[in-house]
Motif scaffolding. Sequence first.
Motif, PDB file in Angstrom:
ATOM      1  N   LYS A 138       8.790   3.843 -10.025  1.00 27.77           N
ATOM      2  CA  LYS A 138       7.743   4.312  -9.123  1.00 27.77           C
ATOM      3  C   LYS A 138       7.300   3.202  -8.168  1.00 27.77           C
ATOM      4  O   LYS A 138       6.973   3.467  -7.013  1.00 27.77           O
ATOM      5  N   GLN A 139       7.295   1.967  -8.650  1.00 30.76           N
ATOM      6  CA  GLN A 139       6.988   0.853  -7.755  1.00 30.76           C
ATOM      7  C   GLN A 139       8.019   0.776  -6.635  1.00 30.76           C
ATOM      8  O   GLN A 139       7.672   0.572  -5.467  1.00 30.76           O
ATOM      9  N   SER A 140       9.280   0.957  -6.991  1.00 32.31           N
ATOM     10  CA  SER A 140      10.354   0.913  -5.991  1.00 32.31           C
ATOM     11  C   SER A 140      10.172   2.023  -4.963  1.00 32.31           C
ATOM     12  O   SER A 140      10.306   1.794  -3.752  1.00 32.31           O
ATOM     13  N   ILE A 141       9.861   3.220  -5.436  1.00 30.28           N
ATOM     14  CA  ILE A 141       9.659   4.356  -4.533  1.00 30.28           C
ATOM     15  C   ILE A 141       8.480   4.084  -3.605  1.00 30.28           C
ATOM     16  O   ILE A 141       8.552   4.330  -2.395  1.00 30.28           O
ATOM     17  N   TYR A 142       7.392   3.565  -4.163  1.00 28.18           N
ATOM     18  CA  TYR A 142       6.196   3.271  -3.362  1.00 28.18           C
ATOM     19  C   TYR A 142       6.507   2.245  -2.280  1.00 28.18           C
ATOM     20  O   TYR A 142       6.172   2.436  -1.106  1.00 28.18           O
ATOM     21  N   TYR A 143       7.141   1.142  -2.660  1.00 24.62           N
ATOM     22  CA  TYR A 143       7.423   0.080  -1.689  1.00 24.62           C
ATOM     23  C   TYR A 143       8.395   0.542  -0.605  1.00 24.62           C
ATOM     24  O   TYR A 143       8.227   0.218   0.571  1.00 24.62           O
ATOM     25  N   LEU A 144       9.418   1.293  -1.003  1.00 25.86           N
ATOM     26  CA  LEU A 144      10.382   1.777  -0.016  1.00 25.86           C
ATOM     27  C   LEU A 144       9.728   2.742   0.964  1.00 25.86           C
ATOM     28  O   LEU A 144      10.056   2.756   2.153  1.00 25.86           O
ATOM     29  N   SER A 145       8.781   3.532   0.474  1.00 23.15           N
ATOM     30  CA  SER A 145       8.097   4.503   1.329  1.00 23.15           C
ATOM     31  C   SER A 145       7.017   3.852   2.172  1.00 23.15           C
ATOM     32  O   SER A 145       6.995   4.001   3.400  1.00 23.15           O
ATOM     33  N   ARG A 146       6.111   3.111   1.519  1.00 19.70           N
ATOM     34  CA  ARG A 146       4.938   2.594   2.213  1.00 19.70           C
ATOM     35  C   ARG A 146       5.132   1.220   2.826  1.00 19.70           C
ATOM     36  O   ARG A 146       4.466   0.876   3.789  1.00 19.70           O
ATOM     37  N   ARG A 147       6.034   0.430   2.297  1.00 19.00           N
ATOM     38  CA  ARG A 147       6.215  -0.919   2.824  1.00 19.00           C
ATOM     39  C   ARG A 147       7.405  -1.019   3.772  1.00 19.00           C
ATOM     40  O   ARG A 147       7.391  -1.804   4.709  1.00 19.00           O
ATOM     41  N   GLU A 148       8.451  -0.227   3.507  1.00 17.66           N
ATOM     42  CA  GLU A 148       9.634  -0.283   4.367  1.00 17.66           C
ATOM     43  C   GLU A 148       9.747   0.922   5.289  1.00 17.66           C
ATOM     44  O   GLU A 148      10.586   0.943   6.187  1.00 17.66           O
ATOM     45  N   GLY A 149       8.899   1.934   5.059  1.00 19.31           N
ATOM     46  CA  GLY A 149       8.867   3.086   5.947  1.00 19.31           C
ATOM     47  C   GLY A 149      10.075   3.998   5.859  1.00 19.31           C
ATOM     48  O   GLY A 149      10.386   4.726   6.805  1.00 19.31           O
ATOM     49  N   LEU A 150      10.768   3.998   4.714  1.00 19.70           N
ATOM     50  CA  LEU A 150      11.945   4.852   4.565  1.00 19.70           C
ATOM     51  C   LEU A 150      11.530   6.302   4.331  1.00 19.70           C
ATOM     52  O   LEU A 150      10.473   6.579   3.772  1.00 19.70           O
ATOM     53  N   ASN A 168       8.022  14.362  -5.584  1.00 16.24           N
ATOM     54  CA  ASN A 168       7.112  14.528  -6.720  1.00 16.24           C
ATOM     55  C   ASN A 168       6.554  13.185  -7.183  1.00 16.24           C
ATOM     56  O   ASN A 168       5.373  13.077  -7.545  1.00 16.24           O
ATOM     57  N   SER A 169       7.397  12.168  -7.158  1.00 12.24           N
ATOM     58  CA  SER A 169       6.953  10.838  -7.579  1.00 12.24           C
ATOM     59  C   SER A 169       5.882  10.299  -6.639  1.00 12.24           C
ATOM     60  O   SER A 169       4.888   9.709  -7.086  1.00 12.24           O
ATOM     61  N   VAL A 171       3.787  12.024  -4.820  1.00 12.79           N
ATOM     62  CA  VAL A 171       2.545  12.766  -5.078  1.00 12.79           C
ATOM     63  C   VAL A 171       1.829  12.168  -6.284  1.00 12.79           C
ATOM     64  O   VAL A 171       0.614  11.934  -6.259  1.00 12.79           O
ATOM     65  N   GLU A 172       2.582  11.911  -7.351  1.00 10.89           N
ATOM     66  CA  GLU A 172       2.001  11.343  -8.571  1.00 10.89           C
ATOM     67  C   GLU A 172       1.477   9.927  -8.326  1.00 10.89           C
ATOM     68  O   GLU A 172       0.404   9.554  -8.809  1.00 10.89           O
ATOM     69  N   ILE A 173       2.230   9.144  -7.557  1.00  6.34           N
ATOM     70  CA  ILE A 173       1.840   7.762  -7.270  1.00  6.34           C
ATOM     71  C   ILE A 173       0.531   7.718  -6.489  1.00  6.34           C
ATOM     72  O   ILE A 173      -0.399   6.981  -6.840  1.00  6.34           O
ATOM     73  N   LEU A 174       0.445   8.507  -5.423  1.00  5.12           N
ATOM     74  CA  LEU A 174      -0.750   8.486  -4.583  1.00  5.12           C
ATOM     75  C   LEU A 174      -1.962   9.037  -5.327  1.00  5.12           C
ATOM     76  O   LEU A 174      -3.084   8.552  -5.149  1.00  5.12           O
ATOM     77  N   ARG A 175      -1.727  10.048  -6.172  1.00 11.65           N
ATOM     78  CA  ARG A 175      -2.830  10.580  -6.983  1.00 11.65           C
ATOM     79  C   ARG A 175      -3.330   9.502  -7.950  1.00 11.65           C
ATOM     80  O   ARG A 175      -4.542   9.324  -8.128  1.00 11.65           O
ATOM     81  N   TYR A 176      -2.398   8.776  -8.545  1.00 10.33           N
ATOM     82  CA  TYR A 176      -2.760   7.712  -9.487  1.00 10.33           C
ATOM     83  C   TYR A 176      -3.551   6.605  -8.786  1.00 10.33           C
ATOM     84  O   TYR A 176      -4.572   6.131  -9.294  1.00 10.33           O
ATOM     85  N   ILE A 177      -3.086   6.199  -7.591  1.00  6.44           N
ATOM     86  CA  ILE A 177      -3.764   5.124  -6.862  1.00  6.44           C
ATOM     87  C   ILE A 177      -5.173   5.543  -6.469  1.00  6.44           C
ATOM     88  O   ILE A 177      -6.129   4.768  -6.595  1.00  6.44           O
ATOM     89  N   ARG A 178      -5.318   6.784  -6.002  1.00 10.27           N
ATOM     90  CA  ARG A 178      -6.651   7.266  -5.620  1.00 10.27           C
ATOM     91  C   ARG A 178      -7.588   7.308  -6.829  1.00 10.27           C
ATOM     92  O   ARG A 178      -8.761   6.941  -6.729  1.00 10.27           O
ATOM     93  N   THR A 179      -7.071   7.763  -7.964  1.00 14.74           N
ATOM     94  CA  THR A 179      -7.880   7.813  -9.181  1.00 14.74           C
ATOM     95  C   THR A 179      -8.269   6.409  -9.614  1.00 14.74           C
ATOM     96  O   THR A 179      -9.419   6.152  -9.991  1.00 14.74           O
ATOM     97  N   TYR A 180      -7.303   5.501  -9.544  1.00 10.80           N
ATOM     98  CA  TYR A 180      -7.566   4.107  -9.918  1.00 10.80           C
ATOM     99  C   TYR A 180      -8.641   3.506  -9.019  1.00 10.80           C
ATOM    100  O   TYR A 180      -9.568   2.841  -9.485  1.00 10.80           O
ATOM    101  N   MET A 181      -8.527   3.757  -7.717  1.00  7.45           N
ATOM    102  CA  MET A 181      -9.498   3.209  -6.774  1.00  7.45           C
ATOM    103  C   MET A 181     -10.890   3.790  -7.002  1.00  7.45           C
ATOM    104  O   MET A 181     -11.890   3.084  -6.895  1.00  7.45           O
ATOM    105  N   SER A 182     -10.944   5.072  -7.314  1.00  9.67           N
ATOM    106  CA  SER A 182     -12.240   5.711  -7.553  1.00  9.67           C
ATOM    107  C   SER A 182     -12.962   5.066  -8.730  1.00  9.67           C
ATOM    108  O   SER A 182     -14.190   4.981  -8.751  1.00  9.67           O
TER     109      SER A 182
END
Length: 200
Positions: A138-150, A168-169, A171-182
Amino acid sequence: MKKENELNSELALFRHIAEGDELAFKELFECYRLRLFAFSLQFTHSRTDAEEVVQDVFLKIWKNRLNLTNIQLPQKYIYTMTRNQVFDHLSRVARNKRLHEQVWANIHESGDYTEQAVLVAETANIIQKAVNGLSSRKQSIYYLSRREGLSNQEIAVKLGISVPTVKNSLVEILRYIRTYMSSQYESSVLIMGILLSLFL
């Protein structure tokens, strides 16, 4: 029609840059440098740091020019890279007391006494902690999407997984980050929305 022409023009520039065309690279730089500088300055509150962000963005574009032919939305790609450079800068600010104090000095010098820059720096730090708690894939997916813009399809090919799995990953990642931040952030809903829109 105008937007379509701009897109085609930028795609053509990307193709030329991928072939090593320095004039095309200079044209892209002149087209975006002021816009990216203004965007970066909003959060760094330092002309020097904003200029450094822009320089780093274009250095990365040139270094990774062979990948430009795979980019379908040049403007989104460029702004994603800029956002990530700002993210990296503010993460360093959040970890470094001296830089933190310098940001405040820049804010006061510019006459902007809001807590925007510090809030963004804290947000960058909290998001990084949240990402560190994800599984390695999931870290790889997040970085490739949000850091490399793929795109989702590019991520799927790179990681050898299906596009639905990537979607799906994320969606789960962003939901987790928002919950963590809250759970970590005591801030208004409006400010949270602005900060999340910048980083997520």
